[in-house]
Motif scaffolding. Structure first.
Motif, PDB file in Angstrom:
ATOM      1  N   LEU A  45     -25.103  -3.673  -8.518  1.00  0.00           N
ATOM      2  CA  LEU A  45     -23.915  -3.176  -9.226  1.00  0.00           C
ATOM      3  C   LEU A  45     -23.617  -1.739  -8.837  1.00  0.00           C
ATOM      4  CD1 LEU A  45     -23.991  -4.446 -12.920  1.00  0.00           C
ATOM      5  CD2 LEU A  45     -22.514  -5.167 -11.058  1.00  0.00           C
ATOM      6  N   ARG A  46     -24.651  -0.907  -8.852  1.00  0.00           N
ATOM      7  CA  ARG A  46     -24.476   0.507  -8.543  1.00  0.00           C
ATOM      8  C   ARG A  46     -23.922   0.704  -7.133  1.00  0.00           C
ATOM      9  NH1 ARG A  46     -29.542   4.220  -9.431  1.00  0.00           N
ATOM     10  NH2 ARG A  46     -29.820   3.677  -7.268  1.00  0.00           N
ATOM     11  N   ALA A  47     -24.351  -0.134  -6.201  1.00  0.00           N
ATOM     12  CA  ALA A  47     -23.857  -0.054  -4.819  1.00  0.00           C
ATOM     13  C   ALA A  47     -22.348  -0.319  -4.766  1.00  0.00           C
ATOM     14  CB  ALA A  47     -24.601  -1.039  -3.930  1.00  0.00           C
ATOM     15  N   ASN A  48     -21.839  -1.090  -5.735  1.00  0.00           N
ATOM     16  CA  ASN A  48     -20.401  -1.365  -5.824  1.00  0.00           C
ATOM     17  C   ASN A  48     -19.690  -0.420  -6.785  1.00  0.00           C
ATOM     18  OD1 ASN A  48     -20.259  -3.571  -4.022  1.00  0.00           O
ATOM     19  ND2 ASN A  48     -21.180  -4.893  -5.577  1.00  0.00           N
ATOM     20  N   LYS A  49     -20.383   0.653  -7.181  1.00  0.00           N
ATOM     21  CA  LYS A  49     -19.842   1.663  -8.102  1.00  0.00           C
ATOM     22  C   LYS A  49     -19.466   1.073  -9.464  1.00  0.00           C
ATOM     23  CE  LYS A  49     -18.238   4.935  -4.588  1.00  0.00           C
ATOM     24  NZ  LYS A  49     -19.279   4.629  -3.673  1.00  0.00           N
ATOM     25  N   VAL A  50     -20.255   0.105  -9.916  1.00  0.00           N
ATOM     26  CA  VAL A  50     -20.085  -0.492 -11.238  1.00  0.00           C
ATOM     27  C   VAL A  50     -21.262  -0.021 -12.078  1.00  0.00           C
ATOM     28  CG1 VAL A  50     -19.963  -2.639 -12.555  1.00  0.00           C
ATOM     29  CG2 VAL A  50     -18.891  -2.493 -10.299  1.00  0.00           C
ATOM     30  N   TYR A  51     -20.968   0.594 -13.218  1.00  0.00           N
ATOM     31  CA  TYR A  51     -22.020   1.217 -14.022  1.00  0.00           C
ATOM     32  C   TYR A  51     -22.118   0.639 -15.425  1.00  0.00           C
ATOM     33  CZ  TYR A  51     -21.846   4.462 -10.160  1.00  0.00           C
ATOM     34  OH  TYR A  51     -21.869   4.998  -8.893  1.00  0.00           O
ATOM     35  N   GLY A  52     -21.499  -0.513 -15.667  1.00  0.00           N
ATOM     36  CA  GLY A  52     -21.571  -1.105 -16.999  1.00  0.00           C
ATOM     37  C   GLY A  52     -21.630  -2.619 -16.934  1.00  0.00           C
ATOM     38  N   THR A  53     -22.039  -3.193 -18.043  1.00  0.00           N
ATOM     39  CA  THR A  53     -22.059  -4.653 -18.165  1.00  0.00           C
ATOM     40  C   THR A  53     -21.280  -5.033 -19.415  1.00  0.00           C
ATOM     41  OG1 THR A  53     -24.137  -4.573 -19.404  1.00  0.00           O
ATOM     42  CG2 THR A  53     -24.300  -4.944 -17.021  1.00  0.00           C
ATOM     43  N   PRO A  54     -20.738  -6.238 -19.486  1.00  0.00           N
ATOM     44  CA  PRO A  54     -20.828  -7.277 -18.468  1.00  0.00           C
ATOM     45  C   PRO A  54     -19.908  -6.998 -17.285  1.00  0.00           C
ATOM     46  CG  PRO A  54     -19.445  -8.023 -20.279  1.00  0.00           C
ATOM     47  CD  PRO A  54     -20.014  -6.680 -20.680  1.00  0.00           C
ATOM     48  N   ALA A  55     -20.404  -7.373 -16.128  1.00  0.00           N
ATOM     49  CA  ALA A  55     -19.606  -7.311 -14.900  1.00  0.00           C
ATOM     50  C   ALA A  55     -19.648  -8.710 -14.306  1.00  0.00           C
ATOM     51  CB  ALA A  55     -20.182  -6.284 -13.935  1.00  0.00           C
ATOM     52  N   THR A  56     -18.516  -9.372 -14.281  1.00  0.00           N
ATOM     53  CA  THR A  56     -18.456 -10.753 -13.821  1.00  0.00           C
ATOM     54  C   THR A  56     -17.685 -10.816 -12.513  1.00  0.00           C
ATOM     55  OG1 THR A  56     -18.423 -11.487 -16.129  1.00  0.00           O
ATOM     56  CG2 THR A  56     -17.796 -13.105 -14.469  1.00  0.00           C
ATOM     57  N   TYR A  57     -18.293 -11.454 -11.532  1.00  0.00           N
ATOM     58  CA  TYR A  57     -17.628 -11.662 -10.251  1.00  0.00           C
ATOM     59  C   TYR A  57     -17.217 -13.124 -10.156  1.00  0.00           C
ATOM     60  CZ  TYR A  57     -18.949  -7.057  -8.540  1.00  0.00           C
ATOM     61  OH  TYR A  57     -19.062  -5.701  -8.369  1.00  0.00           O
ATOM     62  N   VAL A  58     -15.924 -13.348  -9.961  1.00  0.00           N
ATOM     63  CA  VAL A  58     -15.387 -14.687  -9.763  1.00  0.00           C
ATOM     64  C   VAL A  58     -14.898 -14.745  -8.325  1.00  0.00           C
ATOM     65  CG1 VAL A  58     -13.687 -16.389 -10.502  1.00  0.00           C
ATOM     66  CG2 VAL A  58     -14.687 -14.818 -12.186  1.00  0.00           C
ATOM     67  N   ASN A  59     -15.612 -15.507  -7.502  1.00  0.00           N
ATOM     68  CA  ASN A  59     -15.301 -15.578  -6.068  1.00  0.00           C
ATOM     69  C   ASN A  59     -15.182 -14.179  -5.457  1.00  0.00           C
ATOM     70  OD1 ASN A  59     -15.277 -18.407  -6.103  1.00  0.00           O
ATOM     71  ND2 ASN A  59     -13.144 -18.431  -6.744  1.00  0.00           N
ATOM     72  N   GLY A  60     -16.086 -13.288  -5.863  1.00  0.00           N
ATOM     73  CA  GLY A  60     -16.128 -11.943  -5.299  1.00  0.00           C
ATOM     74  C   GLY A  60     -15.221 -10.932  -5.961  1.00  0.00           C
ATOM     75  N   LYS A  61     -14.377 -11.373  -6.905  1.00  0.00           N
ATOM     76  CA  LYS A  61     -13.458 -10.447  -7.582  1.00  0.00           C
ATOM     77  C   LYS A  61     -14.053 -10.025  -8.926  1.00  0.00           C
ATOM     78  CE  LYS A  61      -8.800  -9.738  -9.131  1.00  0.00           C
ATOM     79  NZ  LYS A  61      -7.599 -10.220  -9.656  1.00  0.00           N
ATOM     80  N   LEU A  62     -14.080  -8.726  -9.181  1.00  0.00           N
ATOM     81  CA  LEU A  62     -14.708  -8.179 -10.385  1.00  0.00           C
ATOM     82  C   LEU A  62     -13.807  -8.255 -11.613  1.00  0.00           C
ATOM     83  CD1 LEU A  62     -16.947  -6.496 -11.816  1.00  0.00           C
ATOM     84  CD2 LEU A  62     -15.746  -4.449 -10.998  1.00  0.00           C
ATOM     85  N   ILE A  63     -14.390  -8.723 -12.713  1.00  0.00           N
ATOM     86  CA  ILE A  63     -13.768  -8.607 -14.039  1.00  0.00           C
ATOM     87  C   ILE A  63     -14.791  -7.854 -14.887  1.00  0.00           C
ATOM     88  CG2 ILE A  63     -12.884  -9.802 -16.075  1.00  0.00           C
ATOM     89  CD1 ILE A  63     -12.194 -12.179 -14.241  1.00  0.00           C
TER      90      ILE A  63
END
Length: 86
Positions: A45-63
Motif C-alpha cells: 500500500l505504502r509503495a502506492n502512496k496509500v496510507y489508510g484502510t480499507p483500500a480496495t482494488y477492483v481490477n487494479g483500480k483503487l476505491i
C-alpha cells in the motif's frame, strides 16, 4: 464477468468490515490482505502512496474507504432502491 478484488484491511477497522460484509452480500469474491498482520501488505500500500484502510482494488483500480456508490459502479450493480415507493 469476474473481477479481481483485493481488500487491504487492518485489525479493528470498522469500515474494513463494512466493505467485506457488503462485498459478501453482493456475492463478490475477494482476497483480504490484513496490513496489521502482514508487513508486506502494508509495504504494498505504502509503495502506492496509500496510507489508510480499507483500500480496495477492483481490477487494479483503487476505491479508498467504504464508498457504496463507487463499489456499485465498479461492479455494475443497479441501485434498485431508487425506484421504491415513497
Amino acid at each position: 464477468m469476474s473481477s479481481e478484488v483485493i481488500v487491504y484491511s487492518s485489525t479493528g477497522c470498522p469500515y474494513c468490515e463494512k466493505v467485506k460484509n457488503q462485498l459478501t452480500e453482493w456475492g463478490i469474491d475477494y482476497e483480504v490482505r490484513n496490513v496489521s498482520i502482514h508487513k508486506e501488505y502494508f509495504d504494498q500500500l505504502r509503495a502506492n502512496k496509500v496510507y489508510g484502510t480499507p483500500a480496495t482494488y477492483v481490477n487494479g483500480k483503487l476505491i479508498l474507504g467504504f464508498q457504496e456508490k463507487k463499489f456499485k459502479k465498479a461492479f455494475g450493480i443497479e441501485d434498485k432502491e431508487a425506484n421504491t415507493e415513497r
